[in-house]
Design an enzyme around this catalytic site. Sequence first.
Site, PDB file in Angstrom:
ATOM      1  N   LEU A 108     -18.540  14.667 -20.496  1.00 51.10           N
ATOM      2  CA  LEU A 108     -17.904  13.878 -21.544  1.00 51.10           C
ATOM      3  C   LEU A 108     -16.890  12.910 -20.942  1.00 51.10           C
ATOM      4  O   LEU A 108     -16.087  13.297 -20.095  1.00 51.10           O
ATOM      5  CB  LEU A 108     -17.215  14.809 -22.537  1.00 51.10           C
ATOM      6  CG  LEU A 108     -16.574  14.175 -23.775  1.00 51.10           C
ATOM      7  CD1 LEU A 108     -17.642  13.592 -24.689  1.00 51.10           C
ATOM      8  CD2 LEU A 108     -15.740  15.214 -24.527  1.00 51.10           C
ATOM      9  N   HIS A 130     -20.629  18.552 -19.886  1.00 55.10           N
ATOM     10  CA  HIS A 130     -21.702  18.186 -20.819  1.00 55.10           C
ATOM     11  C   HIS A 130     -22.937  17.712 -20.072  1.00 55.10           C
ATOM     12  O   HIS A 130     -24.040  17.668 -20.634  1.00 55.10           O
ATOM     13  CB  HIS A 130     -21.200  17.090 -21.772  1.00 55.10           C
ATOM     14  CG  HIS A 130     -22.039  16.944 -23.002  1.00 55.10           C
ATOM     15  ND1 HIS A 130     -21.841  15.944 -23.930  1.00 55.10           N
ATOM     16  CD2 HIS A 130     -23.084  17.665 -23.477  1.00 55.10           C
ATOM     17  CE1 HIS A 130     -22.714  16.047 -24.899  1.00 55.10           C
ATOM     18  NE2 HIS A 130     -23.484  17.093 -24.656  1.00 55.10           N
ATOM     19  N   ASP A 188      -1.206  17.782  -8.992  1.00 53.12           N
ATOM     20  CA  ASP A 188      -2.240  17.159  -9.827  1.00 53.12           C
ATOM     21  C   ASP A 188      -1.699  16.995 -11.251  1.00 53.12           C
ATOM     22  O   ASP A 188      -1.398  17.982 -11.933  1.00 53.12           O
ATOM     23  CB  ASP A 188      -3.494  18.030  -9.839  1.00 53.12           C
ATOM     24  CG  ASP A 188      -4.698  17.311 -10.429  1.00 53.12           C
ATOM     25  OD1 ASP A 188      -4.504  16.329 -11.175  1.00 53.12           O
ATOM     26  OD2 ASP A 188      -5.827  17.733 -10.140  1.00 53.12           O
ATOM     27  N   ASP A 224     -11.163  20.024 -10.925  1.00 53.21           N
ATOM     28  CA  ASP A 224     -11.360  20.406  -9.523  1.00 53.21           C
ATOM     29  C   ASP A 224     -12.835  20.527  -9.177  1.00 53.21           C
ATOM     30  O   ASP A 224     -13.251  20.232  -8.051  1.00 53.21           O
ATOM     31  CB  ASP A 224     -10.702  21.763  -9.235  1.00 53.21           C
ATOM     32  CG  ASP A 224      -9.192  21.734  -9.350  1.00 53.21           C
ATOM     33  OD1 ASP A 224      -8.606  20.649  -9.200  1.00 53.21           O
ATOM     34  OD2 ASP A 224      -8.601  22.805  -9.590  1.00 53.21           O
ATOM     35  N   ILE A 245      -7.260  16.383  -5.135  1.00 52.96           N
ATOM     36  CA  ILE A 245      -6.120  17.308  -5.182  1.00 52.96           C
ATOM     37  C   ILE A 245      -6.578  18.593  -5.868  1.00 52.96           C
ATOM     38  O   ILE A 245      -6.680  18.657  -7.088  1.00 52.96           O
ATOM     39  CB  ILE A 245      -4.925  16.691  -5.940  1.00 52.96           C
ATOM     40  CG1 ILE A 245      -4.494  15.381  -5.294  1.00 52.96           C
ATOM     41  CG2 ILE A 245      -3.750  17.671  -5.977  1.00 52.96           C
ATOM     42  CD1 ILE A 245      -3.411  14.645  -6.069  1.00 52.96           C
ATOM     43  N   ASP A 287     -13.543  23.658  -0.441  1.00 56.93           N
ATOM     44  CA  ASP A 287     -13.606  22.257  -0.832  1.00 56.93           C
ATOM     45  C   ASP A 287     -14.735  22.094  -1.859  1.00 56.93           C
ATOM     46  O   ASP A 287     -15.886  22.439  -1.579  1.00 56.93           O
ATOM     47  CB  ASP A 287     -13.891  21.395   0.406  1.00 56.93           C
ATOM     48  CG  ASP A 287     -13.894  19.902   0.103  1.00 56.93           C
ATOM     49  OD1 ASP A 287     -13.995  19.516  -1.078  1.00 56.93           O
ATOM     50  OD2 ASP A 287     -13.795  19.119   1.055  1.00 56.93           O
TER      51      ASP A 287
END
Length: 324
Positions: free
Chosen positions: A52, A119, A250, A292, A300, A307
């Site tokens: 979205l 989504h 963040d 993330d 960040i 990772d």
Amino acid sequence: MRISKNNRARNALIVTLLVITSAVSSLIVGAGQVFAGTYAKTENPIVLVHGLFGFEDILFVDYFYKVPHKLSRNGAVVYIAEVSPANSTEVRGEQLLEYIDEVLALSGADKVNLIGHSHGGPTARYAASVAPEKVASVSSVAGVNWGSKVADELRDAFAEGSVGEGAAGVVVNAFANIIEIASGSDPRDKPTDSIAALDSLSTAGSVAFNQKYPEGMPTAYCRNDGKMLAENGVYYFSWSGGRTYTNALDIVDPFLAITGTAFKEPNDGLVSTCSSHLGKVLKDNYKMNHMDEVNQSFGITHWFETDPVDVFVRQANRLKRLGL
């Protein structure tokens, strides 16, 4: 000055060792380069599908931040789907099918591997269900496969057909159109309908969708018994995070911490870990929130977690090993 036989032998041995060491080093480096270049080289192209309010890139910033670059660097052929930033799953799914046809025509491949976030998960599922002959696999990243409590609360806040719903739709559609323009797309090509998107992302909407397109879904909420290889011949995978606040630097994390309070179970701020389950669940408790998972904002993420980009690369390698 004369050089003794012993010195000549010693020097010859040193030179020989240096040559051997250099050759071995070259082989190791060369092997490493080959590995790095083909690790994610899947048989079929990879198509990333945003969620979205998603986009391909805005001001050279990818929605899947640095993911396409690293996948490509490791041998994958990567495309980023062009679908509406806000619309129903079915509408976005039809747009995705059109895009898949373009990819197949351009690449010469028979199928694609779909990786959808949020989504984008149900959107990819729709395409695989309707046209399984064009899809090798679906990987759902925090997919809204059983709805979202956040969507439920927003849906309940506006009575269907009310003035408030209409006003909210106009404002949110305008926001979605701005995203399209900023990413270089024409909103007229991919129409937006934020209320339809909200309905699709609600629990009721998701359950209705699952009844029509059940492939890869577990038998009940929070179960982990979805089939990796479904009856339609498509492989299904999923992974997600289970944290809301992961990095104080963040700026998005505080908002996700607030939206996460809508849940009474582990979640990433917008989707519960149980709702994310599809096919083979690779992991549902990464120390990642909803942003993330696609390496946002700007990379960040949690300092002591994998990772997020590497998670995508490893999935591509998994698909490669399966011949997909």
